[in-house]
Design a protein around this motif. Sequence first.
Motif, PDB file in Angstrom:
ATOM      1  N   GLY A  55     -38.174   5.273   2.833  1.00 50.49           N
ATOM      2  CA  GLY A  55     -37.506   6.354   3.563  1.00 50.49           C
ATOM      3  C   GLY A  55     -36.291   6.897   2.824  1.00 50.49           C
ATOM      4  O   GLY A  55     -36.036   8.099   2.818  1.00 50.49           O
ATOM      5  N   VAL A  56     -35.532   5.993   2.209  1.00 50.18           N
ATOM      6  CA  VAL A  56     -34.351   6.407   1.443  1.00 50.18           C
ATOM      7  C   VAL A  56     -34.787   7.244   0.242  1.00 50.18           C
ATOM      8  O   VAL A  56     -34.236   8.316  -0.022  1.00 50.18           O
ATOM      9  CB  VAL A  56     -33.530   5.177   0.995  1.00 50.18           C
ATOM     10  N   GLN A  57     -35.808   6.776  -0.487  1.00 48.10           N
ATOM     11  CA  GLN A  57     -36.299   7.516  -1.652  1.00 48.10           C
ATOM     12  C   GLN A  57     -36.856   8.887  -1.249  1.00 48.10           C
ATOM     13  O   GLN A  57     -36.652   9.877  -1.940  1.00 48.10           O
ATOM     14  CB  GLN A  57     -37.363   6.714  -2.398  1.00 48.10           C
ATOM     15  N   ARG A  58     -37.556   8.931  -0.138  1.00 47.25           N
ATOM     16  CA  ARG A  58     -38.113  10.199   0.345  1.00 47.25           C
ATOM     17  C   ARG A  58     -36.986  11.193   0.644  1.00 47.25           C
ATOM     18  O   ARG A  58     -37.053  12.354   0.263  1.00 47.25           O
ATOM     19  CB  ARG A  58     -38.967   9.949   1.585  1.00 47.25           C
ATOM     20  N   SER A  59     -35.940  10.729   1.309  1.00 51.74           N
ATOM     21  CA  SER A  59     -34.808  11.607   1.631  1.00 51.74           C
ATOM     22  C   SER A  59     -34.073  12.051   0.377  1.00 51.74           C
ATOM     23  O   SER A  59     -33.724  13.226   0.239  1.00 51.74           O
ATOM     24  CB  SER A  59     -33.832  10.890   2.569  1.00 51.74           C
ATOM     25  N   LEU A  60     -33.831  11.118  -0.544  1.00 52.16           N
ATOM     26  CA  LEU A  60     -33.147  11.479  -1.791  1.00 52.16           C
ATOM     27  C   LEU A  60     -33.952  12.504  -2.582  1.00 52.16           C
ATOM     28  O   LEU A  60     -33.393  13.447  -3.137  1.00 52.16           O
ATOM     29  CB  LEU A  60     -32.894  10.233  -2.644  1.00 52.16           C
ATOM     30  N   GLY A  61     -35.269  12.309  -2.637  1.00 48.15           N
ATOM     31  CA  GLY A  61     -36.128  13.264  -3.330  1.00 48.15           C
ATOM     32  C   GLY A  61     -36.081  14.638  -2.679  1.00 48.15           C
ATOM     33  O   GLY A  61     -36.010  15.670  -3.357  1.00 48.15           O
ATOM     34  N   LYS A  62     -36.105  14.665  -1.354  1.00 47.72           N
ATOM     35  CA  LYS A  62     -36.027  15.942  -0.624  1.00 47.72           C
ATOM     36  C   LYS A  62     -34.732  16.677  -0.958  1.00 47.72           C
ATOM     37  O   LYS A  62     -34.734  17.870  -1.273  1.00 47.72           O
ATOM     38  CB  LYS A  62     -36.125  15.674   0.877  1.00 47.72           C
ATOM     39  N   TYR A  63     -33.617  15.948  -0.916  1.00 45.90           N
ATOM     40  CA  TYR A  63     -32.329  16.563  -1.222  1.00 45.90           C
ATOM     41  C   TYR A  63     -32.263  17.011  -2.687  1.00 45.90           C
ATOM     42  O   TYR A  63     -31.734  18.077  -2.991  1.00 45.90           O
ATOM     43  CB  TYR A  63     -31.171  15.611  -0.922  1.00 45.90           C
ATOM     44  N   ALA A  64     -32.807  16.203  -3.591  1.00 46.94           N
ATOM     45  CA  ALA A  64     -32.773  16.548  -5.014  1.00 46.94           C
ATOM     46  C   ALA A  64     -33.509  17.859  -5.280  1.00 46.94           C
ATOM     47  O   ALA A  64     -32.999  18.737  -5.994  1.00 46.94           O
ATOM     48  CB  ALA A  64     -33.381  15.427  -5.854  1.00 46.94           C
ATOM     49  N   PHE A  65     -34.689  18.023  -4.710  1.00 49.57           N
ATOM     50  CA  PHE A  65     -35.444  19.248  -4.953  1.00 49.57           C
ATOM     51  C   PHE A  65     -34.844  20.453  -4.229  1.00 49.57           C
ATOM     52  O   PHE A  65     -34.948  21.583  -4.703  1.00 49.57           O
ATOM     53  CB  PHE A  65     -36.920  19.054  -4.605  1.00 49.57           C
ATOM     54  N   GLY A  94     -28.442  -4.169 -11.277  1.00 46.51           N
ATOM     55  CA  GLY A  94     -28.602  -4.494  -9.867  1.00 46.51           C
ATOM     56  C   GLY A  94     -29.848  -3.922  -9.242  1.00 46.51           C
ATOM     57  O   GLY A  94     -30.038  -4.007  -8.042  1.00 46.51           O
ATOM     58  N   GLY A  95     -30.711  -3.305 -10.034  1.00 43.85           N
ATOM     59  CA  GLY A  95     -31.940  -2.738  -9.494  1.00 43.85           C
ATOM     60  C   GLY A  95     -31.689  -1.398  -8.837  1.00 43.85           C
ATOM     61  O   GLY A  95     -30.719  -0.722  -9.097  1.00 43.85           O
ATOM     62  N   GLY A  96     -32.582  -1.022  -7.964  1.00 43.37           N
ATOM     63  CA  GLY A  96     -32.455   0.254  -7.278  1.00 43.37           C
ATOM     64  C   GLY A  96     -33.076   1.371  -8.086  1.00 43.37           C
ATOM     65  O   GLY A  96     -33.593   1.171  -9.187  1.00 43.37           O
ATOM     66  N   SER A  97     -33.076   2.534  -7.516  1.00 46.72           N
ATOM     67  CA  SER A  97     -33.605   3.713  -8.191  1.00 46.72           C
ATOM     68  C   SER A  97     -32.938   4.923  -7.581  1.00 46.72           C
ATOM     69  O   SER A  97     -32.237   4.821  -6.584  1.00 46.72           O
ATOM     70  CB  SER A  97     -35.126   3.780  -8.047  1.00 46.72           C
ATOM     71  N   GLY A  98     -33.148   6.074  -8.180  1.00 46.09           N
ATOM     72  CA  GLY A  98     -32.492   7.262  -7.662  1.00 46.09           C
ATOM     73  C   GLY A  98     -33.014   8.535  -8.295  1.00 46.09           C
ATOM     74  O   GLY A  98     -33.971   8.524  -9.063  1.00 46.09           O
ATOM     75  N   GLY A 158     -29.151  -1.944  -4.157  1.00 46.28           N
ATOM     76  CA  GLY A 158     -30.384  -1.624  -4.860  1.00 46.28           C
ATOM     77  C   GLY A 158     -31.604  -1.771  -3.970  1.00 46.28           C
ATOM     78  O   GLY A 158     -32.527  -0.949  -4.012  1.00 46.28           O
ATOM     79  N   ALA A 159     -31.606  -2.803  -3.145  1.00 47.97           N
ATOM     80  CA  ALA A 159     -32.727  -3.022  -2.231  1.00 47.97           C
ATOM     81  C   ALA A 159     -32.809  -1.904  -1.199  1.00 47.97           C
ATOM     82  O   ALA A 159     -33.896  -1.412  -0.879  1.00 47.97           O
ATOM     83  CB  ALA A 159     -32.583  -4.380  -1.547  1.00 47.97           C
ATOM     84  N   ILE A 160     -31.665  -1.479  -0.683  1.00 48.43           N
ATOM     85  CA  ILE A 160     -31.650  -0.367   0.281  1.00 48.43           C
ATOM     86  C   ILE A 160     -32.102   0.920  -0.394  1.00 48.43           C
ATOM     87  O   ILE A 160     -32.901   1.685   0.148  1.00 48.43           O
ATOM     88  CB  ILE A 160     -30.248  -0.207   0.904  1.00 48.43           C
ATOM     89  N   ALA A 161     -31.620   1.160  -1.618  1.00 47.98           N
ATOM     90  CA  ALA A 161     -31.984   2.385  -2.339  1.00 47.98           C
ATOM     91  C   ALA A 161     -33.475   2.460  -2.625  1.00 47.98           C
ATOM     92  O   ALA A 161     -34.038   3.548  -2.710  1.00 47.98           O
ATOM     93  CB  ALA A 161     -31.202   2.473  -3.647  1.00 47.98           C
ATOM     94  N   ASP A 162     -34.138   1.325  -2.766  1.00 47.35           N
ATOM     95  CA  ASP A 162     -35.576   1.308  -3.053  1.00 47.35           C
ATOM     96  C   ASP A 162     -36.452   1.498  -1.819  1.00 47.35           C
ATOM     97  O   ASP A 162     -37.666   1.627  -1.943  1.00 47.35           O
ATOM     98  CB  ASP A 162     -35.967  -0.002  -3.736  1.00 47.35           C
ATOM     99  N   MET A 163     -35.866   1.523  -0.634  1.00 51.10           N
ATOM    100  CA  MET A 163     -36.672   1.699   0.575  1.00 51.10           C
ATOM    101  C   MET A 163     -37.362   3.063   0.544  1.00 51.10           C
ATOM    102  O   MET A 163     -36.792   4.056   0.098  1.00 51.10           O
ATOM    103  CB  MET A 163     -35.800   1.584   1.823  1.00 51.10           C
TER     104      MET A 163
END
Length: 137
Positions: A22-32, A72-76, A15-20
């Motif tokens: 850079g990780v969120q920026r990449s996930l958002g890029k892939y999602a769109f 466990g927290g995190g986001s996606g 969850g902590a890694i997922a909230d970083m």
Amino acid sequence: MAEVYKYVNGQTLEGAIADMVGVQRSLGKYAFEIKAYADAYLIEARDHSVSIGRRIDWDAFIEVLRWRGGRGGGSGWDVVLNDTLGDGAAYNIERGRRVEFYDDETGLPLGEMEGLFLLERAVQVVADRHRSELRGR
């Protein structure tokens, strides 16, 4: 020797890694990017249905949803096929459905529909395009 903690600031390590950022920026890029391909496949399916004289009457659309928290927290990010008809219509569009019944006069199957696999194909295209990024080069 390194010590690895199961929780970081009340979140699981994942969850902590997922909230970083850079990780969120990449996930958002892939999602769109997945959404863009899935939208194109959806438009293509509608255009094809009109061209063969079998207009599709669904109000389906592709949507990107961002979520936070959970166990466990995190986001996606989620990319979903949404349809206002309900009754599992979005699932039927993506995956298809079996024959529901047969016509009494002709004996032909009715209600059967092949899946369009819009999201699955879009994910595969994006994964193929970014294979080196996803592997860590």
